[in-house]
Design a protein around this motif. Structure first.
Motif, PDB file in Angstrom:
ATOM      1  N   ASP B  37      -7.623  18.007  10.433  1.00 37.31           N
ATOM      2  CA  ASP B  37      -7.203  18.301   9.058  1.00 37.31           C
ATOM      3  C   ASP B  37      -5.905  17.581   8.695  1.00 37.31           C
ATOM      4  N   HIS B  38      -5.016  17.439   9.663  1.00 41.05           N
ATOM      5  CA  HIS B  38      -3.778  16.684   9.447  1.00 41.05           C
ATOM      6  C   HIS B  38      -4.119  15.240   9.072  1.00 41.05           C
ATOM      7  N   TYR B  39      -5.017  14.633   9.836  1.00 41.54           N
ATOM      8  CA  TYR B  39      -5.402  13.247   9.556  1.00 41.54           C
ATOM      9  C   TYR B  39      -6.152  13.127   8.229  1.00 41.54           C
ATOM     10  N   ALA B  40      -7.000  14.105   7.942  1.00 40.10           N
ATOM     11  CA  ALA B  40      -7.761  14.052   6.684  1.00 40.10           C
ATOM     12  C   ALA B  40      -6.804  14.103   5.492  1.00 40.10           C
ATOM     13  N   LYS B  41      -5.740  14.884   5.636  1.00 41.45           N
ATOM     14  CA  LYS B  41      -4.737  14.981   4.574  1.00 41.45           C
ATOM     15  C   LYS B  41      -4.016  13.640   4.386  1.00 41.45           C
ATOM     16  N   LEU B  42      -3.662  12.994   5.497  1.00 41.56           N
ATOM     17  CA  LEU B  42      -2.991  11.695   5.423  1.00 41.56           C
ATOM     18  C   LEU B  42      -3.910  10.646   4.798  1.00 41.56           C
ATOM     19  N   ALA B  43      -5.187  10.669   5.204  1.00 39.24           N
ATOM     20  CA  ALA B  43      -6.149   9.715   4.645  1.00 39.24           C
ATOM     21  C   ALA B  43      -6.309   9.949   3.145  1.00 39.24           C
ATOM     22  N   ARG B  91     -14.933  12.178   5.302  1.00 40.96           N
ATOM     23  CA  ARG B  91     -13.967  12.884   4.458  1.00 40.96           C
ATOM     24  C   ARG B  91     -13.286  11.962   3.463  1.00 40.96           C
ATOM     25  N   THR B  92     -13.720  10.701   3.422  1.00 44.51           N
ATOM     26  CA  THR B  92     -13.142   9.721   2.499  1.00 44.51           C
ATOM     27  C   THR B  92     -14.279   8.980   1.806  1.00 44.51           C
ATOM     28  N   GLN B  93     -13.932   8.274   0.740  1.00 46.32           N
ATOM     29  CA  GLN B  93     -14.964   7.580  -0.046  1.00 46.32           C
ATOM     30  C   GLN B  93     -14.769   6.068  -0.069  1.00 46.32           C
ATOM     31  N   SER B  94     -13.530   5.621  -0.165  1.00 47.82           N
ATOM     32  CA  SER B  94     -13.274   4.219  -0.512  1.00 47.82           C
ATOM     33  C   SER B  94     -12.334   3.495   0.431  1.00 47.82           C
ATOM     34  N   ILE B  95     -11.528   4.212   1.169  1.00 46.84           N
ATOM     35  CA  ILE B  95     -10.478   3.549   1.937  1.00 46.84           C
ATOM     36  C   ILE B  95     -11.033   2.927   3.216  1.00 46.84           C
ATOM     37  N   GLY B  96     -10.474   1.792   3.617  1.00 49.79           N
ATOM     38  CA  GLY B  96     -10.865   1.128   4.849  1.00 49.79           C
ATOM     39  C   GLY B  96     -10.400   1.903   6.074  1.00 49.79           C
ATOM     40  N   LEU B  97     -11.110   1.710   7.205  1.00 50.41           N
ATOM     41  CA  LEU B  97     -10.869   2.475   8.423  1.00 50.41           C
ATOM     42  C   LEU B  97     -10.693   1.489   9.579  1.00 50.41           C
ATOM     43  N   ASN B 394       1.633  -3.181   6.169  1.00 49.22           N
ATOM     44  CA  ASN B 394       1.112  -2.029   6.870  1.00 49.22           C
ATOM     45  C   ASN B 394       2.257  -1.015   6.887  1.00 49.22           C
ATOM     46  N   VAL B 395       2.116   0.046   6.116  1.00 47.58           N
ATOM     47  CA  VAL B 395       3.224   0.970   5.891  1.00 47.58           C
ATOM     48  C   VAL B 395       3.325   1.971   7.036  1.00 47.58           C
ATOM     49  N   MET B 396       4.531   2.097   7.571  1.00 48.28           N
ATOM     50  CA  MET B 396       4.775   2.941   8.748  1.00 48.28           C
ATOM     51  C   MET B 396       5.805   4.024   8.421  1.00 48.28           C
ATOM     52  N   PRO B 397       5.402   5.084   7.734  1.00 51.78           N
ATOM     53  CA  PRO B 397       6.374   6.103   7.331  1.00 51.78           C
ATOM     54  C   PRO B 397       7.037   6.736   8.555  1.00 51.78           C
ATOM     55  N   PRO B 398       8.332   6.985   8.464  1.00 52.77           N
ATOM     56  CA  PRO B 398       9.038   7.551   9.625  1.00 52.77           C
ATOM     57  C   PRO B 398       8.548   8.952   9.971  1.00 52.77           C
ATOM     58  N   THR B 399       8.175   9.743   8.968  1.00 53.70           N
ATOM     59  CA  THR B 399       7.586  11.059   9.229  1.00 53.70           C
ATOM     60  C   THR B 399       6.274  11.150   8.456  1.00 53.70           C
ATOM     61  N   LEU B 400       5.355  11.988   8.966  1.00 57.47           N
ATOM     62  CA  LEU B 400       4.072  12.195   8.284  1.00 57.47           C
ATOM     63  C   LEU B 400       3.750  13.683   8.292  1.00 57.47           C
ATOM     64  N   PRO B 401       3.304  14.234   7.171  1.00 57.32           N
ATOM     65  CA  PRO B 401       2.961  13.548   5.928  1.00 57.32           C
ATOM     66  C   PRO B 401       4.133  13.235   5.006  1.00 57.32           C
ATOM     67  N   GLY B 402       5.340  13.819   5.259  1.00 58.47           N
ATOM     68  CA  GLY B 402       6.450  13.677   4.314  1.00 58.47           C
ATOM     69  C   GLY B 402       6.735  12.254   3.855  1.00 58.47           C
ATOM     70  N   GLY B 403       6.868  11.329   4.811  1.00 59.19           N
ATOM     71  CA  GLY B 403       7.201   9.952   4.479  1.00 59.19           C
ATOM     72  C   GLY B 403       6.136   9.275   3.642  1.00 59.19           C
ATOM     73  N   MET B 404       4.888   9.732   3.792  1.00 62.11           N
ATOM     74  CA  MET B 404       3.795   9.136   3.021  1.00 62.11           C
ATOM     75  C   MET B 404       3.754   9.734   1.617  1.00 62.11           C
ATOM     76  N   THR B 405       4.016  11.018   1.513  1.00 64.51           N
ATOM     77  CA  THR B 405       4.076  11.648   0.191  1.00 64.51           C
ATOM     78  C   THR B 405       5.134  10.951  -0.658  1.00 64.51           C
ATOM     79  N   GLU B 406       6.282  10.668  -0.033  1.00 65.13           N
ATOM     80  CA  GLU B 406       7.343   9.953  -0.754  1.00 65.13           C
ATOM     81  C   GLU B 406       6.921   8.534  -1.121  1.00 65.13           C
TER      82      GLU B 406
END
Lengths: 449, 449
Positions: B37-43, B91-97, B394-406
């Motif tokens: 679920d953590h990964y699905a949220k990030l995706a 759990r996704t529709q369009s994003i590459g994997l 290739n974006v590497m947020p320092p924290t996840l999910p926080g860094g990605m939300t930002e």
């Protein structure tokens, strides 16, 4: 969690169903073999009926090599099972997910990891059907001229399973502390490096994933040769047998349980689940007509290709009169010895012609086939269960989704009426639902065990 | 389908984020590493912003071996990437994997199958990040004492990729007829047996799955050594580079594009996507404080373990004064030569102490790090893109999910305002979204190609 008076049920998935001609049936989707939605629908049907698991066979090669026959069958291509079940783990909630993978041509580190990953993805619903490679065209896909011989394959298989179990035990269940305050993530005293050096394999470890929720994914086994039976009794928690007759089934059941006891295993921890092909109609006649219709979809090249494959290409079937009787024995081959034996016994007992036998193979591949009403199908299943020839069944519908819709809608209610099948999931994990114990970590197990 | 004036973006997933101390951050879920679920949220975050792909690194071994350091990091365990992405495909529709997998210790038949399967499961969204094994503890998990040397690994990698491509071409795109009326399922004249016999690998084929929807999954490559650059220019469609400085980035970009041209490849078919670590705050001060807070989560053992790993254990860091300057060179090792070089250059240019360098590694692992406001982050990305040091990131947020939300909420809108990033998916498959051509089947390719 499982009541002993209730049977266990799995759904053995093949894209178009188990009859070799099924893909031509109007009710079968034309492109099911690589269509995730088709599989998700089948999984939902099985889960809706509270079946214990879905099951996928596997061979890492194109199976058919006679091009005339191959042109007419749909099973030359399919999803890779572990990736498919990983996708289905996101589309199901409770049903077990069983994938076949060969010990002959996999690396234990990769395989241990993938099944552990599937077990985490699914919240403890993974199962591994342990096989050795039996198709001669597998070898050259992995740099070898020929398959290792039958016994050599089983020696590696045994070592392979022990290594995989050892890798799953790399981390104790409570190794991960994740204490943000102190900054300690893992208690490294609960990490165990396997350092395995054996006759076939050398694997250091540790595995880079936490111990699976089930401890080990459920171990499924289908061996029926002498080495296979030995292996099943030692490791198998679900035994997928091909036992088309009640007497043989009872004998097989008793043999496995007894041998398992000699390894210190309880009867309840070894579930014998033979395949069953239910061909269902509102009357026996209607069911028979359905089978005949499926038979009619098979071209002569399909029949010959199938027979050559299953019987090991020992008879030159193109020169055989298909309406002559099958001889009592054929030269032994290195492929599927036990299946060949079962089929020849069947042919002898029922005085089958080549055409009869091949059609039977096309419909059942040596498994129990029941052609009749839902009531008749349920009666045979209950009888087989009550007479201790089975703890449950791996259901192999001749067409999919049609054959499964019928089984779920018509046979499952009959089983419930007889008190032989549950109406909902009793546990969270596949182990819980099957009544199988969660294995202790080998590194923390009391010495006595 | 892709506009050349818009950048491509990926999200590089690590369970807790890319800063080595991130797992202790209050906003990071404690058990993310094996929580689907953590990964699905990030995706979902990445897909909601129309990013091109999510990306997973991989090493088939536990990375850290210094127990004191290992106790304090979260990345010793993770999902196996291909199974994880298979689950996320549902759990996704369009994003590459995009999953990393090593050519050193996989079998090409299994890997070709799994990526083809993932491509079918996702409707053409799979990508394979091709690597050679660089961690010495991988070797003993696969029966070897030590890693093959750097050049030998690349020889195998090249042959491996050609074999995998050949297996994906086993069936022509229109091989499957599925004509229920005539009973012909496949046109066997469109089946091609690879029959590869090379210096490292021998693989017969054919693959038992239809050609992937994308022809081939997108090929990602991250090599930065001389052999790596050569490999990237020949095979890489997305090049994941570590280029912390603009000048080096421009030079790297020009080198790769030029070398790719020498292989007959168009500039648009080779996308250079360096990593970027955005540390975002409403002011530069706030962003700096965030970085300092993350640094503070790292125990001295974590710092030393990390440095030993990345710099190849060549310096005995326990006896080094962490506040002394890093020397200009260290003895060369068999591991990650190119990364070590980048880091030593950085240390020399900025006159870094060991503690500075290790913290930089902990935060960025040699990638471009930007500490500032959303506006400042966007400016640097646009400048890097406009000056032809990158086609995307290739974006590497320092924290996840926080860094990605930002990043998604604050930086992506800035990029759009500058006309540098799209607001929705333009194609169905990852190739279409990246503007990459669908490869022709080698067996049907015109001779001129």
């Amino acid at each position: 969690m499982r009541r002993n008076d209730e049977m266990t049920l799995g759904l053995f998935l093949r894209p178009a169903g188990h009859h070799e001609g099924s893909w031509r049936d109007p009710d079968v989707p034309a492109k099911g073999e690589v269509d995730i939605d088709h599989y998700a629908k089948l999984a939902a049907l099985a889960e809706g009926a509270a079946l214990h698991f879905i099951f996928l066979a596997d061979t890492p090669s194109v199976i058919e090599q006679d091009y005339a026959a191959m042109a007419r069958v749909s099973r030359t291509i399919c999803f890779e099972p572990i990736t498919l079940l990983s996708a289905l783990s996101s589309r199901t909630q409770s049903i077990g997910l069983a994938a076949t993978a060969t010990t002959t041509y996999h690396q234990p580190y990769h395989l241990a990891r993938m099944f552990a990953s599937l077990d985490h993805l699914s919240g403890g619903r993974a199962a591994w059907n342990i096989v050795t490679s039996g198709h001669r065209f597998e070898a050259p896909n992995f740099g070898e001229e020929e398959l290792p011989d039958h016994d050599t394959r089983y020696v590696r298989a045994k070592e392979f399973v022990r290594v995989v179990e050892g890798l799953w035990d790399s981390w104790e269940d409570d190794a991960f502390i994740r204490d943000k305050q102190s900054g300690v993530f893992v208690d490294t005293t609960k990490l165990h490096v396997l350092n395995h050096r054996g006759s076939c394999l050398s694997v250091r470890g540790p595995l880079n994933i936490a111990r699976p929720p089930q401890g080990y994914p459920v171990l499924v086994q289908a061996g029926a040769s002498d080495s296979g039976i030995q292996f099943a009794a030692e490791f198998g928690e679900v035994i997928f047998a091909a036992e088309p007759s009640l007497e043989n089934g009872k004998r097989y059941y008793a043999t496995i349980k007894e041998k398992a006891r000699s390894f210190g295993r309880e009867d309840s921890q070894v579930l014998i689940m033979p395949g069953i092909v239910p061909v269902i109609g509102t009357s026996k006649e209607e069911a028979s007509e359905k089978l005949q219709r499926l038979h009619s979809y098979m071209h002569i090249d399909t029949l010959i290709g199938l027979a050559s494959r299953v019987l090991g290409s020992v008879a030159d079937l193109r020169s055989v009169d298909l309406d002559s009787f099958v001889p009592e024995s054929l030269p032994q081959t290195n492929f599927f010895q036990s299946r060949q034996k079962v089929l020849l016994e069947l042919a002898a007992r029922h005085k089958l012609t080549w055409r009869d036998l091949i059609r039977l193979v096309a419909a059942s591949r040596g498994h129990l086939m029941v052609v009749g009403t839902p009531d008749e199908v349920a009666n045979i299943m209950v009888d087989t269960f009550d007479q201790r020839a089975a703890d449950g069944f791996n259901v192999m519908p001749p067409t999919l989704p049609g054959g499964m819709t019928e089984f779920v809608g018509l046979v499952v209610p009959e089983l419930r009426r007889r008190g032989k099948f549950r109406s909902r999931y009793s546990g969270q994990t596949l182990r819980e639902n099957l009544g199988l114990k969660r294995p202790l970590n080998r590194f923390t197990r009391p010495i006595a065990e």
